[in-house]
Design a protein around this motif. Structure first.
Motif, mmCIF file in Angstrom:
data_model
loop_
_atom_site.group_PDB
_atom_site.id
_atom_site.type_symbol
_atom_site.label_atom_id
_atom_site.label_comp_id
_atom_site.label_asym_id
_atom_site.label_seq_id
_atom_site.Cartn_x
_atom_site.Cartn_y
_atom_site.Cartn_z
ATOM 1 N N MET A 1 92.695 104.916 37.141
ATOM 2 C CA MET A 1 91.486 104.257 37.043
ATOM 3 C C MET A 1 91.273 103.604 35.834
ATOM 4 S SD MET A 1 88.546 104.053 38.882
ATOM 5 C CE MET A 1 86.996 103.562 38.609
ATOM 6 N N PRO A 2 90.843 102.390 35.513
ATOM 7 C CA PRO A 2 90.524 101.560 34.683
ATOM 8 C C PRO A 2 89.126 102.216 33.894
ATOM 9 C CG PRO A 2 90.662 100.036 36.612
ATOM 10 C CD PRO A 2 90.514 101.346 36.903
ATOM 11 N N ARG A 3 89.446 101.990 32.626
ATOM 12 C CA ARG A 3 88.353 102.759 31.713
ATOM 13 C C ARG A 3 86.930 102.168 31.760
ATOM 14 N NH1 ARG A 3 87.415 101.896 26.023
ATOM 15 N NH2 ARG A 3 88.911 100.307 26.100
ATOM 16 N N ASN A 4 86.806 100.873 31.865
ATOM 17 C CA ASN A 4 85.664 100.164 31.908
ATOM 18 C C ASN A 4 85.433 99.510 33.139
ATOM 19 O OD1 ASN A 4 85.353 100.886 29.120
ATOM 20 N ND2 ASN A 4 86.378 99.202 28.501
ATOM 21 N N GLN A 5 84.248 99.680 33.907
ATOM 22 C CA GLN A 5 84.044 98.845 35.157
ATOM 23 C C GLN A 5 82.724 98.029 34.802
ATOM 24 O OE1 GLN A 5 85.421 98.079 37.603
ATOM 25 N NE2 GLN A 5 87.028 99.555 37.599
ATOM 26 N N PRO A 6 82.677 96.463 34.917
ATOM 27 C CA PRO A 6 83.969 95.941 34.760
ATOM 28 C C PRO A 6 84.480 96.019 33.478
ATOM 29 C CG PRO A 6 82.098 94.554 35.267
ATOM 30 C CD PRO A 6 81.545 96.059 34.999
ATOM 31 N N TRP A 7 85.935 95.468 33.585
ATOM 32 C CA TRP A 7 86.829 95.554 32.505
ATOM 33 C C TRP A 7 86.085 95.268 31.097
ATOM 34 C CZ3 TRP A 7 88.378 91.857 28.922
ATOM 35 C CH2 TRP A 7 87.941 90.643 29.052
ATOM 36 N N TRP A 8 85.143 93.988 30.960
ATOM 37 C CA TRP A 8 84.943 93.725 29.698
ATOM 38 C C TRP A 8 83.504 94.538 29.216
ATOM 39 C CZ3 TRP A 8 79.728 92.360 30.731
ATOM 40 C CH2 TRP A 8 79.297 92.193 31.998
ATOM 41 N N ARG A 9 83.075 95.524 29.863
ATOM 42 C CA ARG A 9 81.875 96.252 29.276
ATOM 43 C C ARG A 9 82.419 97.317 28.359
ATOM 44 N NH1 ARG A 9 76.935 95.038 31.868
ATOM 45 N NH2 ARG A 9 76.060 96.982 30.863
ATOM 46 N N ARG A 441 93.187 102.399 14.670
ATOM 47 C CA ARG A 441 93.831 103.172 15.728
ATOM 48 C C ARG A 441 92.819 104.237 16.027
ATOM 49 N NH1 ARG A 441 96.722 103.971 19.622
ATOM 50 N NH2 ARG A 441 98.009 105.476 18.624
ATOM 51 N N ALA A 442 92.295 105.040 14.947
ATOM 52 C CA ALA A 442 91.416 106.006 15.347
ATOM 53 C C ALA A 442 90.155 105.801 15.756
ATOM 54 C CB ALA A 442 91.325 106.847 13.945
ATOM 55 N N LEU A 443 89.475 104.692 15.413
ATOM 56 C CA LEU A 443 88.244 104.226 16.106
ATOM 57 C C LEU A 443 88.662 103.979 17.449
ATOM 58 C CD1 LEU A 443 87.400 101.832 13.018
ATOM 59 C CD2 LEU A 443 86.018 104.072 13.856
ATOM 60 N N ALA A 444 89.777 103.328 17.748
ATOM 61 C CA ALA A 444 90.034 102.695 19.022
ATOM 62 C C ALA A 444 90.318 103.816 19.988
ATOM 63 C CB ALA A 444 91.245 101.880 19.260
ATOM 64 N N ALA A 445 90.874 104.990 19.565
ATOM 65 C CA ALA A 445 90.965 106.106 20.353
ATOM 66 C C ALA A 445 89.509 106.745 20.699
ATOM 67 C CB ALA A 445 91.869 107.221 19.499
ATOM 68 N N GLY A 450 85.670 106.914 24.954
ATOM 69 C CA GLY A 450 84.223 106.854 25.639
ATOM 70 C C GLY A 450 83.078 107.510 24.482
ATOM 71 N N ARG A 451 83.418 107.805 23.624
ATOM 72 C CA ARG A 451 82.728 108.319 22.432
ATOM 73 C C ARG A 451 82.060 107.579 21.566
ATOM 74 N NH1 ARG A 451 84.169 114.071 20.128
ATOM 75 N NH2 ARG A 451 82.070 114.469 20.316
ATOM 76 N N ILE A 452 82.224 106.421 21.479
ATOM 77 C CA ILE A 452 81.625 105.348 20.590
ATOM 78 C C ILE A 452 81.587 103.971 21.426
ATOM 79 C CG2 ILE A 452 82.105 106.289 18.332
ATOM 80 C CD1 ILE A 452 84.097 104.426 17.961
ATOM 81 N N GLY A 453 80.871 103.175 20.960
ATOM 82 C CA GLY A 453 80.755 101.759 21.415
ATOM 83 C C GLY A 453 80.099 101.659 22.757
ATOM 84 N N ARG A 454 79.605 102.781 23.323
ATOM 85 C CA ARG A 454 79.160 102.728 24.871
ATOM 86 C C ARG A 454 77.670 101.847 24.711
ATOM 87 N NH1 ARG A 454 82.838 104.456 28.026
ATOM 88 N NH2 ARG A 454 81.911 103.237 29.728
#
Ligand code: GLC
Ligand code: CA
Length: 530
Positions: A1-9, A441-445, A450-454
């Motif tokens: 299951m892709p992480r973001n729906q749609p992908w660019w969000r 990399r730590a930030l991307a993880a 789903g912890r940051i950037g939402r």
């Protein structure tokens, strides 16, 4: 299951300047097969999508932003089959491919313009903007192009001028002609049918021009220098309200495709309400727009806090903000914002990735790659000739390793632009736990978890000249945007502990306490222990 729906969000989008990313065949020019070689690296970086700088055939008067065929691939980069392969291989890694679309103008070598220029009665004449000289002679009005020269060039044969808001080799299209709309609808469908995940739309604010071709008025103190033309406010030569109709129609087309393509506009607009308008108010328009107020702000707590607050207040509900610091025009943020100080680069990356929305990195940002002082004799960008900032500086080859030509091309090849110092490079940074790359990399993880950037409400926790702290969802970011150590009370946050710190001073996992001490540029991401 892709992480973001749609992908660019809430996504991580990575801009690739194709000519400079990776050369697969030793001719000194990056290409699509080179990008395919690096897809595992890009996946490891956590990116959801790539925005490729122009890939279509072009005489390169403006390095691809002068398109001569909207349905092809520039032979320097490969063929259509290479693009199809890239789309498929990227999709296997949940990475979407966004192309750069240039609808404001074509190349003067485009068959439409070649025909248009052949005479007043030619079939494509009205695809472009033509006007006769003023009664007293000279160009039809006072509009100024991006080089600072008049935006009109005389076609002596027909005694009419054509409009070019950029170079004379980039004639502006006439969006008052419905046939131009139809051409671009077909172009969108052609690429969406091939599976591309969206477009970055060049000069998105510029497509329509005033139908009466009225003079642009003088700029005032409130007009940001970055959008002035000469000393004029370009409200007739661009920034017309009719452009919104284009994006309402494009959005309808995009939204019929299963891959959920994104339209991401190059929206040069410093009025936040008008910037928000590009997302659509009554009806949806662009999925996202570049926020140049943020790009052009300084890396200081008061400036960023102000821009972020205004941006979030002006966007329609649910709209996805975009945070970015670098691109192929404005330069690299590690140099522009951070004076190439890796501590500041880490702080900027931590802020970019903890703001609610989608983040766009420019290739090399993840390393802290710097602008390169390209000697005048080797500069290739005509548009920035004679300007304070030469755009070649931020378009130089990616630094993959410390070897000759940095792994961009074969050691014996001559790269199309000179390389920067190879002390900064992917291979060495991968091996160094304290590198900018490993901080990224730590930030991307954290974003992938789903912890940051939402997309969520941003609540300001603390703001002064040096420190900006904000809370988004469960996570609080405290950024010391200064080169001095600071200590601040963090009342009410004692229960939080450090998820990521850009320095070693606040070790990961440590509880915060009533006071937080941060080293120069240190930025921490805090949350309650799960
Ligand atoms: C956009 C591009 C820039 C180009 C100009 C004309 O601003 O980003 O590189 O020169 O449009 O197409
Ligand atoms: Ca090549």
């Amino acid at each position: 299951m892709p992480r973001n729906q749609p992908w660019w969000r809430n996504a991580i989008i990575y801009q690739i300047y194709v000519r400079s990313f990776r050369d697969s065949n030793g001719d000194g020019t990056g290409d699509l097969a080179g990008i395919c070689e690096k897809l595992d690296y890009l996946q490891w970086l956590g990116v959801d999508g790539l925005w490729l700088s122009p890939t279509m055939p072009s005489p390169n008067a403006d390095w691809g932003y002068d398109v001569s065929d909207y349905y092809g691939v520039h032979p320097d980069y490969g063929a259509l089959a290479d693009m199809d392969r890239l789309v498929v291989e990227a999709a296997q890694r949940d990475i979407g491919i966004m192309l750069d679309l240039v609808p404001n103008h074509t190349s003067s070598a485009h068959p439409w313009f070649v025909d248009a220029r052949s005479g007043r009665g030619s079939a494509h004449r009205d695809y472009y903007v033509w006007a006769g000289p003023k009664a007293a002679g000279g160009p039809p009005n006072n509009w100024i192009c991006a080089t600072g020269a008049p935006a009109w060039t005389l076609d002596a044969e027909s005694d009419q001028y054509y409009l070019h808001n950029f170079l004379p080799a980039q004639p502006d299209l006439n969006w008052w002609d419905e046939r131009v709309h139809e051409e671009f609808h077909e172009i969108l469908r052609f690429w969406f049918d091939r599976g591309v995940a969206g477009f970055r739309i060049d000069v998105a604010h510029g497509l329509y021009k005033d139908s009466l071709l009225q003079d642009d008025p003088p700029a005032g103190p409130g007009d940001h220098p970055a959008i002035q033309r000469g000393k004029l406010r370009p409200v007739y030569s661009s920034h017309r309200p009719e452009v919104h109709d284009v994006y309402r129609r494009w959005r309808q087309i995009a939204d019929t495709y299963e891959q959920g393509p994104a339209l991401l506009g190059e929206t040069w607009e410093f009025d936040y309400q008008r910037f928000g308008d590009y997302y659509g108010r009554e009806e949806p328009e662009l999925h996202m727009g570049f926020n140049f107020g943020f790009v052009e702000a300084g890396l200081t707590a008061p400036e960023l806090a102000d821009v972020v607050e205004k941006t979030l207040a002006a966007l329609p509900a649910g709209a996805m903000p975009v945070w970015t610091g670098s691109n192929h025009d404005v330069g690299r943020f590690p140099t522009r914002w951070c004076g190439n100080d890796p501590r500041a680069v880490k702080a900027a990356l931590a802020v970019l990735s903890t703001l609610p929305g989608t983040v766009v990195l420019y290739y090399g940002d993840e390393l802290g790659m710097a602008d390169v002082d390209v000697p005048p004799a080797l500069r290739l960008d005509d548009m920035s000739a004679g300007k304070p900032y030469g755009r070649d500086a931020c378009r130089t080859p990616m630094l993959w390793s410390a070897g000759t030509n940095a792994g961009f091309t074969t050691p014996s090849a001559r790269p199309w632009l000179p390389l920067g110092g190879t002390a900064t490079n992917v291979e060495d940074e991968r091996a160094d736990p304290g590198s900018v790359l490993n901080l990224w990399r730590a930030l991307a993880a954290l974003r992938q978890a789903g912890r940051i950037g939402r997309l969520d409400k941003l609540e300001q926790v603390l703001l002064d000249e040096q420190v900006w702290a904000y809370r988004v969802g469960e996570v609080t970011t405290v950024a010391n945007l200064s080169d001095q150590a600071v200590t601040r009370p963090l009342t009410g946050h004692e229960h939080l502990s450090v998820l990521v710190s850009t320095a070693a001073l606040a070790p990961s996992g440590a509880a915060v306490g009533a006071e937080l001490s941060l080293g120069p540029w240190e930025t921490v991401v805090l949350a309650a222990q799960p």
